[in-house]
Design a protein around this motif. Structure first.
Motif, PDB file in Angstrom:
ATOM      1  N   LEU A 258      24.565  28.679 -44.346  1.00  0.00           N
ATOM      2  CA  LEU A 258      23.966  29.123 -43.084  1.00  0.00           C
ATOM      3  C   LEU A 258      22.663  28.395 -42.761  1.00  0.00           C
ATOM      4  CD1 LEU A 258      24.566  32.969 -43.425  1.00  0.00           C
ATOM      5  CD2 LEU A 258      25.799  31.365 -41.961  1.00  0.00           C
TER       6      LEU A 258
ATOM      7  N   THR B  56      26.794  37.469 -39.064  1.00  0.00           N
ATOM      8  CA  THR B  56      26.348  36.943 -40.350  1.00  0.00           C
ATOM      9  C   THR B  56      25.254  35.915 -40.086  1.00  0.00           C
ATOM     10  OG1 THR B  56      28.572  37.210 -41.248  1.00  0.00           O
ATOM     11  CG2 THR B  56      27.077  35.794 -42.470  1.00  0.00           C
ATOM     12  N   SER B  57      24.143  36.105 -40.760  1.00  0.00           N
ATOM     13  CA  SER B  57      23.011  35.190 -40.612  1.00  0.00           C
ATOM     14  C   SER B  57      22.152  35.278 -41.862  1.00  0.00           C
ATOM     15  CB  SER B  57      22.186  35.568 -39.382  1.00  0.00           C
ATOM     16  OG  SER B  57      21.478  36.768 -39.626  1.00  0.00           O
TER      17      SER B  57
ATOM     18  N   VAL C 139      29.296  30.786 -32.729  1.00  0.00           N
ATOM     19  CA  VAL C 139      28.232  30.321 -33.606  1.00  0.00           C
ATOM     20  C   VAL C 139      27.008  29.981 -32.763  1.00  0.00           C
ATOM     21  CG1 VAL C 139      27.547  28.584 -35.309  1.00  0.00           C
ATOM     22  CG2 VAL C 139      29.901  29.413 -35.254  1.00  0.00           C
TER      23      VAL C 139
END
Length: 177
Positions: A124, A84-85, A50
């Motif tokens: 997010l 993933t963002s 992360v």
């Protein structure tokens, strides 16, 4: 007599071992363990790295384009399964609307996309100053491959050119190990 029992107990406590994992429940030689090892570990298990982005306004065009550059660089690294963002989600939404998978060219357009589906972005982007980028690493990746991924991430973070004043924190089990 009590002293003798205490000595025997002390001797016995030295033989106690701590163990965890699948091997403690199923013998490595069984078909069940082999199936688990092959099917789950090789195909489904993942680790996550992360990247925490912190700054004045993470929902800006400059930050999203830097995030997009980071994603593009990390997807070609062996062992990385996905990234993933918020930038990935914005591109997906734009593709559905316009047929073009791109980051908008203005802060206003980005804000419109974020405001159109706030629930999609809340995990997010918990607030306007923080954002997470999640890089999924294959569970079958070796320690050396994970080290190579982290080295590539370090280089990619520099090349992505996040705006000045933004801090980037890398965390997750592969980074901590």
């Amino acid at each position: 007599m009590i002293f003798l029992l205490i000595l025997i107990s002390l001797q016995g406590t030295q033989l106690i071992e701590m163990a965890s994992g699948t091997e403690t429940f199923v013998s490595k030689g069984t078909q069940l363990y082999k199936d688990y090892d092959h099917l789950f570990k090789k195909n489904f298990e993942t680790d996550s790295i992360v990247v925490m982005v912190q700054g004045d306004e993470v929902a800006s065009e400059a930050v999203m384009k830097a995030t997009n550059r980071l994603e593009q660089q990390m997807l070609i690294v062996p062992g990385v399964q996905s990234v993933t963002s918020p930038a990935v989600l914005i591109k997906q939404i734009n593709y559905k609307i316009s047929g073009r998978s791109r980051i908008p060219d203005s802060d206003r357009e980005i804000k419109e996309v974020l405001d159109s589906q706030p629930a999609l972005f809340e995990s997010l982007m918990p607030d306007k100053t923080h954002m997470m980028i999640v890089i999924k690493v294959s569970g079958s990746a070796t320690d050396q491959q994970k080290k190579d991924i982290l080295n590539a991430l370090d280089i990619s973070l520099k090349e992505a050119t996040f705006p000045p004043g933004y801090s980037l924190i890398v965390t997750g089990s592969p980074a901590l190990r």
